[in-house]
Each structure stands twice: as C-alpha cells, then as structure tokens.
Design a protein around this motif. Structure first.
Motif, short mmCIF file in Angstrom:
data_model
loop_
_atom_site.label_atom_id
_atom_site.label_comp_id
_atom_site.label_asym_id
_atom_site.label_seq_id
_atom_site.Cartn_x
_atom_site.Cartn_y
_atom_site.Cartn_z
N GLN A 116 52.32 36.70 30.27
CA GLN A 116 51.55 37.04 29.09
C GLN A 116 50.32 36.14 29.00
N GLY A 117 49.17 36.74 28.75
CA GLY A 117 47.93 35.99 28.63
C GLY A 117 47.18 35.81 29.93
N GLN A 118 47.80 36.14 31.06
CA GLN A 118 47.13 36.01 32.34
C GLN A 118 46.52 37.34 32.77
N GLN A 119 45.38 37.27 33.44
CA GLN A 119 44.74 38.47 33.96
C GLN A 119 45.40 38.91 35.25
N GLN A 120 45.55 40.22 35.40
CA GLN A 120 46.06 40.76 36.66
C GLN A 120 44.99 40.63 37.73
N LYS A 121 45.38 40.12 38.88
CA LYS A 121 44.44 39.93 39.98
C LYS A 121 44.22 41.24 40.72
N VAL A 122 42.96 41.56 40.97
CA VAL A 122 42.60 42.73 41.77
C VAL A 122 41.68 42.26 42.89
N GLU A 123 42.10 42.45 44.13
CA GLU A 123 41.30 42.05 45.27
C GLU A 123 40.33 43.17 45.64
N ILE A 124 39.05 42.81 45.79
CA ILE A 124 38.05 43.79 46.18
C ILE A 124 37.30 43.27 47.41
N TYR A 125 36.87 44.21 48.26
CA TYR A 125 36.32 43.85 49.56
C TYR A 125 34.85 44.26 49.65
N ASN A 126 34.17 43.63 50.60
CA ASN A 126 32.74 43.84 50.76
C ASN A 126 32.45 45.29 51.15
N LEU A 127 31.39 45.83 50.58
CA LEU A 127 30.99 47.20 50.89
C LEU A 127 30.78 47.40 52.40
N GLU A 128 30.33 46.36 53.09
CA GLU A 128 30.08 46.47 54.52
C GLU A 128 31.35 46.64 55.35
#
Length: 203
Positions: free
Chosen positions: A4-16
C-alpha cells in the motif's frame, strides 16, 4: 503485488529496440466522425451498448516515456477497436492489436495485456466522451476501456500502409486536448500512479 502506498513498477524500453515494417492497407469501416456516429446509432438499435478497447503501450526516448499512437490523416488514436457482441474485452484487444500492429505470423496470445487504466463513456451519439457517466444519463451509448499493454524488450511491428505509428512524449499529450482530444490528453494523469522505469539495452 505492490505494498500500500507504493507505485507499481512498469518497465519500458527504448523505441530503437523495435523494428517497424509495413503490411497491406487496413480498410477502415468508419471513414469519418460523422459517418461513425451515424453507424453507431444504427448498430446501437441492433446490438445495444458499443464496447471498445484500446491499448496503451509505452516506450522511451531520451529517458522520457512516450505513448505509441496510430495516425491516419489528421486523426490520432490508440491501437484498438470495437468488441464483437459477446466477445471478451482482452480477446478483442489482442485481435485488434494483431490486426493493426503485428506481422502475419505473430501469435496473438503473445500480447501481454495488463490492467485497465481508464474508462470513458459516450452518453449520446456525439463526439464527446466523459471519464464518468453524467448524472442524467441512464443508458450510455459506448463504453471505452483503456488497457496498459506491456511490450517486450524487442519486437517487430508491422503497420498497415495507410497508417503511421508515432511515439508521442507524455509532455506533448498533457492537457493538449486541442490536438489529441480528451482521452489521449488525459493519459499522463492516468499513468501517474505507475513508476515508469526506462530500461537500457540488455536490462
């Protein structure tokens, strides 16, 4: 599972990290907003509530999150579309993404659809949509759900020749209703609850 109170981590990658190719023209059944609204009225009489689903897909450039949009002419939109009567929303979204984004040999089951990040309602056969059902409306004509879709670190896209795919930064979308409309310009707020982590090569 996040505490509770923590943000869910979402991994995003470089467009290249993504290769973008072309495929056959995708025929649009609804050529303009006015035609679409007229067709929506006719379909509503036959099928009832229109259900649509869209994919929110994130990449990064210069360590800033971008959202992938499709452009046709002057229209910008998320990949997605209308559910068939009785069709599951996730099944529909995967089908639509494969149709508009993937090579012919791509396995539809490979799409990683996450949680719903927003729900929009169309109270009447008009262009305006709202992130709530207005008090006087008992039967909305359309419900649009936006789902976060997690992209792998590398992927080959195939876009219909009559579309362009754009990576639009969050700062460009933010409150820019004049260019992108209410739904797209609200996405930075919808994503604020996530910890978006820009991943480097090999991570």
């Amino acid at each position: 599972m996040t505490q509770q109170g923590q943000q869910q981590k979402v991994e995003i990658y470089n467009l290249e990290s993504y290769n973008i190719g072309l495929k056959a023209v995708h025929d649009e059944k609804e050529s303009s907003a006015s035609v679409r609204l007229m067709q929506m009225r006719d379909k509503y009489e036959q099928e009832g509530l229109r259900r649509t689903v869209d994919a929110v897909m994130l990449v990064h450039q210069h360590n800033h999150p971008h959202i992938l949009l499709l452009q046709q002419g002057q229209i910008f939109k998320l990949p997605g579309g209308k559910c068939k009567p009785g069709e599951d929303e996730i099944t529909c979204l995967k089908r639509k993404m494969s149709s508009k984004l993937a090579p012919p040999d791509y396995q539809t089951s490979n799409w990683q659809v996450g949680e719903c990040v927003a729900v929009w309602h169309r109270p009447n056969f008009e262009a305006l949509m709202y992130p709530y059902v207005p008090p006087h409306v008992t039967k909305p004509k359309e419900v649009k759900k936006l789902y976060l879709v997690h992209l792998p670190s590398k992927m080959n896209f195939a876009i219909p020749k009559n579309y362009k795919i754009l990576a639009v930064p969050l700062f460009e979308l933010y409150e820019n209703t004049k260019r992108y409309g209410s739904v797209l310009s609200s996405l930075p707020q919808c994503l604020a609850r996530y910890n978006l982590q820009c991943m480097g090569e090999g991570q």
